[in-house]
Each structure stands twice: as structure tokens, then as C-alpha cells.
Design a protein around this motif. Structure first.
Motif, PDB file in Angstrom:
ATOM      1  N   ASP A  10      -7.777  -0.669   1.810  1.00  0.00           N
ATOM      2  CA  ASP A  10      -8.366   0.100   0.710  1.00  0.00           C
ATOM      3  C   ASP A  10      -8.763  -0.763  -0.482  1.00  0.00           C
ATOM      4  O   ASP A  10      -9.595  -0.357  -1.293  1.00  0.00           O
ATOM      5  CB  ASP A  10      -7.370   1.161   0.213  1.00  0.00           C
ATOM      6  N   ILE A  13      -6.173 -10.452   2.559  1.00  0.00           N
ATOM      7  CA  ILE A  13      -7.624 -10.568   2.454  1.00  0.00           C
ATOM      8  C   ILE A  13      -7.970 -10.396   0.975  1.00  0.00           C
ATOM      9  O   ILE A  13      -7.577  -9.403   0.367  1.00  0.00           O
ATOM     10  CB  ILE A  13      -8.332  -9.450   3.271  1.00  0.00           C
ATOM     11  N   THR A  22       3.029  -6.920   2.698  1.00  0.00           N
ATOM     12  CA  THR A  22       2.223  -7.840   3.517  1.00  0.00           C
ATOM     13  C   THR A  22       2.114  -9.118   2.691  1.00  0.00           C
ATOM     14  O   THR A  22       1.849  -9.063   1.499  1.00  0.00           O
ATOM     15  CB  THR A  22       0.824  -7.248   3.779  1.00  0.00           C
ATOM     16  N   LYS A  42       1.137   3.492   2.274  1.00  0.00           N
ATOM     17  CA  LYS A  42       1.835   3.726   3.548  1.00  0.00           C
ATOM     18  C   LYS A  42       3.006   2.776   3.758  1.00  0.00           C
ATOM     19  O   LYS A  42       3.979   3.139   4.413  1.00  0.00           O
ATOM     20  CB  LYS A  42       0.847   3.676   4.714  1.00  0.00           C
ATOM     21  N   ASP A  43       2.907   1.572   3.194  1.00  0.00           N
ATOM     22  CA  ASP A  43       4.062   0.651   3.266  1.00  0.00           C
ATOM     23  C   ASP A  43       5.272   1.325   2.622  1.00  0.00           C
ATOM     24  O   ASP A  43       6.388   1.255   3.140  1.00  0.00           O
ATOM     25  CB  ASP A  43       3.771  -0.649   2.494  1.00  0.00           C
ATOM     26  N   SER A  74       0.851  -1.194   0.000  1.00  0.00           N
ATOM     27  CA  SER A  74       0.000   0.000   0.000  1.00  0.00           C
ATOM     28  C   SER A  74       0.887   1.245   0.000  1.00  0.00           C
ATOM     29  O   SER A  74       2.100   1.152   0.180  1.00  0.00           O
ATOM     30  CB  SER A  74      -0.891  -0.005   1.237  1.00  0.00           C
TER      31      SER A  74
END
Ligand code: ADP
Length: 213
Positions: free
Chosen positions: A173, A152, A146, A124-125, A122
Motif C-alpha cells: 500500500d 521496497i 518486514t 495486517k501485520d 502494515s
């Protein structure tokens, strides 16, 4: 949903006399069919009235909220998904940032050969990595992503409602849309075939509001 007095009058007529043609409703109200057209469109779009060709309008007995809920259960992720943007695990953090800009997405899926899901990255990663002082030209995304089995995902025949619940409950998101495939060694892999994000839901929301879905 707030109905105008005229729309309420139309509903009453159809409840009492339906099935009834548009012509007959217009006569009862001393109006022209053209004048009634927008009202008939709203009442049929909301699901309160149903129209059958050569029979006329009849009352569905459904509340507008119920009609929308039924739709959200019925519309599948596969119908609204977007094209996935994928990178290999060796892709550097720098290249991942560039890919996000070029492809205009906020989430990248990391895949191995055959398009099988390995990880997710993402915004932010990537931002977090820039705080660590590592060389983003050398660091591969495999180190910061991740990783499976913690991802998910959604399947194409799942309802948009179910997938939207996953976005909310896991506070993410986007979900990769995947198809389970059996590997040669008998293990299950997940082929990435789409992307389901908050944008897909917002677009669907607008289309539902405009009566296009
Ligand atoms: P951001 O916080 O960067 O705007 P997200 O809320 O989607 O984006 O991601 C938050 C964290 O969850 C990140 O560390 C990301 O790697 C991870 N993540 C994002 N999507 C998923 C997903 N579908 N399954 C598991 N983890 C995810």
C-alpha cells in the motif's frame, strides 16, 4: 476523450490557420469569446492546443492520452509525497496500533537513530499479531515488522509512474521515500524523508482530472 462538435470545429480552425487569436476563432464561428472560453480551456488543458501570449493558439499535434502519460513520467515522487509516520523498533504493538489511529495512516516505518529505515509495519501485520495470543503491550514491533533489505522504497526524484508500478508489482500500500546516506563505517543507510501511498496517487489522479496539475 470525446470532443463536442464545437471543440472539433475549433481544432480544425487552429490546425488550418494557427497561430490564431481567441478573437479570430470566435469570429470564424460567429460566437463570442466568452462563449468559447470553456472549450478553449478544455482544449488547452488536454494539451491538444497550446496558447502563447501575444501569438495565439496553435495545434500541438499531441493526443490527450500522450499528454497525460508525459505528465506521469515527469511528476516526481518528491512533489506528491506525504509526511512519514515513524516509530522506533522498541515501540510495542499496542503503541503502533494507537499511532496508526492517531496519525490516520495504514503503514508505519520503523527507524533507528538518525531516522534510518529499519522496517515497515502494515495493518495486517498488526492484526496477525493479535491472533497469536501474545501480549501486545510487551511485544516490540521489531519482532513482527518486514525488515531491511526486503523493503521496497522510492526516491524523491523517481517518477510517480515508476513508484506506482512498484506498489502494484509488490502488492503493497505504501513506500517509504528515502535518501541514501553513508554511515560512519562506510555502509549505506536510508533516511526516511516521506511516504508515498495509494492515497497520494488517488489525490494526484483527482488533481489531474480537474486540470490542477
Ligand atoms: P496490508 O496488507 O496490511 O493492507 P500491505 O499490502 O502494504 O498492507 O502490506 C502487506 C505486507 O507487506 C505486510 O507484511 C507489510 O509488512 C509488507 N510491506 C508493506 N509495505 C512494504 C514495502 N514498501 N516494502 C516491503 N514490504 C512491505
Amino acid at each position: 476523450m470525446q470532443l463536442t462538435p464545437r471543440q472539433k470545429a475549433i481544432l480544425d480552425i487552429v490546425k488550418k490557420e494557427g497561430p490564431i487569436t481567441g478573437e479570430q476563432i470566435a469570429e470564424r464561428l460567429n460566437l463570442t469569446r466568452a462563449t468559447l472560453r470553456p472549450d478553449m480551456a478544455i482544449l488547452t488543458m488536454s494539451g491538444m492546443l497550446e496558447a502563447r501570449p501575444r501569438v495565439g493558439y496553435f495545434h500541438s499535434g499531441k493526443k490527450p492520452g500522450r499528454v497525460l502519460a508525459e505528465k506521469l513520467h515527469r511528476i516526481q515522487v518528491g512533489e506528491v509525497k506525504s509526511v512519514p509516520v515513524v516509530v522506533p523498533e522498541k515501540c510495542t504493538v499496542y503503541d503502533a496500533v494507537v499511532t496508526m489511529f492517531i496519525e490516520d495512516v495504514g503503514t508505519l516505518f520503523v527507524v533507528r537513530e538518525g531516522g534510518l529505515l529499519e522496517g515497515i509495519i502494515s495493518r495486517k501485520d498488526l492484526l496477525k499479531t493479535t491472533l497469536g495470543g501474545q501480549d501486545i503491550h510487551k511485544l516490540p514491533v521489531g519482532v513482527i515488522m518486514t525488515r531491511m533489505p526486503n523493503i521496497i522504497y522510492a526516491e524523491p526524484d523517481e517518477s510517480v509512474l515508476e513508484a506506482a508500478r512498484k506498489l502494484i508489482s509488490h502488492e503493497v500500500d505504501a513506500l517509504p521515500v528515502v535518501r541514501a546516506v553513508k554511515g560512519q563505517d562506510g555502509s549505506t543507510g536510508y533516511e526516511v524523508i516521506g511516504r508515498f501511498s495509494k492515497t497520494n496517487i488517488t489525490r494526484l489522479f483527482v488533481e489531474l482530472g480537474e486540470g490542477d496539475y
